[in-house]
Scaffold this motif. Structure first.
Motif, mmCIF file in Angstrom:
data_model
loop_
_atom_site.group_PDB
_atom_site.id
_atom_site.type_symbol
_atom_site.label_atom_id
_atom_site.label_comp_id
_atom_site.label_asym_id
_atom_site.label_seq_id
_atom_site.Cartn_x
_atom_site.Cartn_y
_atom_site.Cartn_z
ATOM 1 N N LEU A 134 0.835 -1.208 0.000
ATOM 2 C CA LEU A 134 0.000 0.000 0.000
ATOM 3 C C LEU A 134 0.866 1.252 0.000
ATOM 4 O O LEU A 134 0.590 2.215 -0.710
ATOM 5 C CB LEU A 134 -0.931 0.009 1.222
ATOM 6 C CG LEU A 134 -2.060 -1.024 1.225
ATOM 7 C CD1 LEU A 134 -2.858 -0.922 2.520
ATOM 8 C CD2 LEU A 134 -2.973 -0.844 0.027
ATOM 9 N N MET A 135 1.929 1.233 0.804
ATOM 10 C CA MET A 135 2.809 2.407 0.871
ATOM 11 C C MET A 135 3.491 2.650 -0.471
ATOM 12 O O MET A 135 3.707 3.791 -0.869
ATOM 13 C CB MET A 135 3.867 2.208 1.951
ATOM 14 C CG MET A 135 3.273 2.185 3.351
ATOM 15 S SD MET A 135 4.109 3.294 4.470
ATOM 16 C CE MET A 135 5.789 2.847 4.281
ATOM 17 N N VAL A 140 -3.449 7.102 -3.336
ATOM 18 C CA VAL A 140 -4.061 7.982 -2.322
ATOM 19 C C VAL A 140 -3.289 7.840 -1.016
ATOM 20 O O VAL A 140 -2.595 6.841 -0.800
ATOM 21 C CB VAL A 140 -5.547 7.631 -2.097
ATOM 22 C CG1 VAL A 140 -6.320 7.762 -3.387
ATOM 23 C CG2 VAL A 140 -5.723 6.234 -1.521
ATOM 24 N N PRO A 141 -3.370 8.833 -0.123
ATOM 25 C CA PRO A 141 -2.672 8.739 1.155
ATOM 26 C C PRO A 141 -3.086 7.498 1.946
ATOM 27 O O PRO A 141 -4.250 7.068 1.883
ATOM 28 C CB PRO A 141 -3.093 10.022 1.874
ATOM 29 C CG PRO A 141 -3.453 10.966 0.781
ATOM 30 C CD PRO A 141 -4.049 10.125 -0.300
ATOM 31 N N VAL A 142 -2.128 6.940 2.676
ATOM 32 C CA VAL A 142 -2.370 5.738 3.480
ATOM 33 C C VAL A 142 -2.058 6.061 4.938
ATOM 34 O O VAL A 142 -0.936 6.477 5.270
ATOM 35 C CB VAL A 142 -1.487 4.559 3.004
ATOM 36 C CG1 VAL A 142 -1.703 3.332 3.885
ATOM 37 C CG2 VAL A 142 -1.771 4.229 1.543
ATOM 38 N N LEU A 143 -3.053 5.863 5.811
ATOM 39 C CA LEU A 143 -2.871 6.072 7.247
ATOM 40 C C LEU A 143 -2.785 4.713 7.917
ATOM 41 O O LEU A 143 -3.754 3.942 7.924
ATOM 42 C CB LEU A 143 -4.047 6.876 7.821
ATOM 43 C CG LEU A 143 -4.026 7.112 9.338
ATOM 44 C CD1 LEU A 143 -2.809 7.933 9.753
ATOM 45 C CD2 LEU A 143 -5.311 7.794 9.794
ATOM 46 N N ILE A 266 3.977 12.178 9.549
ATOM 47 C CA ILE A 266 3.588 12.289 8.142
ATOM 48 C C ILE A 266 4.848 12.391 7.296
ATOM 49 O O ILE A 266 5.747 13.180 7.613
ATOM 50 C CB ILE A 266 2.702 13.524 7.884
ATOM 51 C CG1 ILE A 266 1.481 13.521 8.807
ATOM 52 C CG2 ILE A 266 2.252 13.563 6.427
ATOM 53 C CD1 ILE A 266 0.553 14.709 8.610
ATOM 54 N N LEU A 267 4.918 11.593 6.266
ATOM 55 C CA LEU A 267 6.077 11.705 5.369
ATOM 56 C C LEU A 267 5.674 11.394 3.944
ATOM 57 O O LEU A 267 4.643 10.770 3.686
ATOM 58 C CB LEU A 267 7.239 10.809 5.825
ATOM 59 C CG LEU A 267 6.989 9.397 6.337
ATOM 60 C CD1 LEU A 267 6.549 8.513 5.194
ATOM 61 C CD2 LEU A 267 8.264 8.846 6.965
ATOM 62 N N GLY A 268 6.486 11.876 3.027
ATOM 63 C CA GLY A 268 6.267 11.606 1.615
ATOM 64 C C GLY A 268 6.957 10.308 1.246
ATOM 65 O O GLY A 268 8.020 9.991 1.785
ATOM 66 N N THR A 269 6.356 9.579 0.348
ATOM 67 C CA THR A 269 6.971 8.324 -0.074
ATOM 68 C C THR A 269 6.864 8.191 -1.578
ATOM 69 O O THR A 269 5.852 8.544 -2.174
ATOM 70 C CB THR A 269 6.311 7.113 0.616
ATOM 71 O OG1 THR A 269 6.884 5.905 0.110
ATOM 72 C CG2 THR A 269 4.813 7.079 0.405
ATOM 73 N N ASN A 282 12.806 2.891 0.811
ATOM 74 C CA ASN A 282 12.857 4.330 1.022
ATOM 75 C C ASN A 282 12.647 4.649 2.479
ATOM 76 O O ASN A 282 12.456 3.755 3.303
ATOM 77 C CB ASN A 282 11.854 5.069 0.116
ATOM 78 C CG ASN A 282 10.406 4.675 0.382
ATOM 79 O OD1 ASN A 282 10.036 4.431 1.522
ATOM 80 N ND2 ASN A 282 9.612 4.631 -0.655
ATOM 81 N N THR A 283 12.728 5.926 2.814
ATOM 82 C CA THR A 283 12.682 6.330 4.217
ATOM 83 C C THR A 283 11.441 5.799 4.917
ATOM 84 O O THR A 283 11.523 5.275 6.032
ATOM 85 C CB THR A 283 12.718 7.865 4.329
ATOM 86 O OG1 THR A 283 13.928 8.332 3.734
ATOM 87 C CG2 THR A 283 12.679 8.299 5.778
ATOM 88 N N ALA A 284 10.301 5.903 4.265
ATOM 89 C CA ALA A 284 9.048 5.465 4.895
ATOM 90 C C ALA A 284 9.127 4.015 5.322
ATOM 91 O O ALA A 284 8.740 3.651 6.431
ATOM 92 C CB ALA A 284 7.889 5.657 3.915
#
Length: 310
Positions: A134-135, A140-143, A266-269, A282-284
């Motif tokens: 999912l990440m 769309v954003p994933v929480l 919150i971070l960008g991926t 990646n960082t996430a």
């Protein structure tokens, strides 16, 4: 202000408690949003039974789906009784992440909300392959939700990347902060920025005896501090809410999240697939295994999922 009008909540059929649903309800109340509770199920044995006809296998699958639909009905009942608009969807699919992403795209959902697993013995969060997919691949954003509460007056931590002046990274930094400020306004929280910068490369210190490691470190630190503070000033974030620390982001971010008792990072991926995903990550993906709070992963504008490109 970023609003969440359609929330897709992925539930865990093995758990009685569904923190993702509770978090989504809290978000929906703030945004007057609708919720769809989603469950993807599959049992290989139903597909492989040669004794049964195709019609009989289909009937058995339908029976399992109907059972799960009834279970979801019981799950959402406490919320719908209070007037919350919640729909349910159960699908039979052998790749859960694909069914989740496809449903999110087809339904124009604003956010995917999913719980994560916590290992009881070590209290370490265990992220499933579905979480990782999912990440990487959800447009769309994933929480990703844990047990940590979202208290009034809490803290939201934005991980920003100022090591490059690449326009895409700069735009993603802005998007991360805008999402944070929107949620902060809804939950009366404070926004903090965090950035990790690299220490002196060991090989430089060894190969160049006259190399001044301290001055080099100070120069890098000041450069990162100036860039983070400039970014903060653009969004009216106070200097004292800026945190620039030496170290890898995957170490610095979780440490500061604990120090601040943040409820959300919150971070960008970027969505890597194939060999680069396996080797680089990646960082996430490095951060998530160490976080004790929720994580909101956001893609750059214009990102297309590999599932959309097929």
């Amino acid at each position: 202000m970023k609003e969440y009008k359609k929330l897709l909540v992925v539930v865990d059929p093995t758990k009685d408690k569904q923190p993702a649903l509770e978090r989504a309800v809290a978000l929906a109340e703030k945004n007057q949003a609708s919720i769809t509770v989603f469950l993807s199920i599959f049992d290989f044995s139903y597909e492989m039974t040669s004794i049964l006809s195709a019609h009989e296998r289909e009937a058995m699958r339908k029976g399992v789906i109907d059972q799960r639909v009834a279970w979801l009905g019981d799950l959402i009942a406490p919320f719908t009784r209070n007037g919350m608009e919640i729909q349910t969807q159960v699908v039979w699919h052998n790749r859960p992440f694909e069914s989740i992403i496809n449903h999110a795209i087809e339904g124009n959902f604003d956010l995917i909300v999913k719980g994560t697993h916590e290992h009881d013995k070590l209290k370490a969060v265990i992220f499933t392959p579905t979480d990782w997919h999912l990440m990487r691949k959800a447009p769309v954003p994933v929480l990703l939700v844990k047990e940590h509460d979202w208290p009034v007056g809490g803290r939201i931590l934005c991980a920003v990347n100022v090591a490059t002046e690449d326009p895409e990274h700069q735009a993603l930094n802005g998007k991360v902060i805008e999402y944070a400020q929107s949620l902060a306004a809804q939950f009366d929280a404070k926004v903090h920025l965090v950035n990790g910068y690299p220490g002196t490369p060991v090989n430089l210190a060894i190969e160049l005896p006259d190399f001044d490691a301290h001055s080099y470190n100070e120069s890098i630190r000041m450069q990162h501090e100036q860039r983070v503070q400039y970014l903060a000033s653009s969004y009216e974030i106070p200097i004292e809410a800026c945190h620039v620390k030496e170290g890898l982001p995957e170490d610095v971010i979780p440490e500061l999240a604990v120090e601040l008792d943040a409820e959300l990072v919150i971070l960008g991926t970027v969505g890597r697939t194939g060999l680069s995903a396996a080797l680089i990550g990646n960082t996430a993906e490095h951060v998530i295994d160490s976080l004790n709070c929720d994580l909101l992963a956001i893609k750059p504008d214009g990102y297309k999922s590999p599932l959309q490109e097929g």
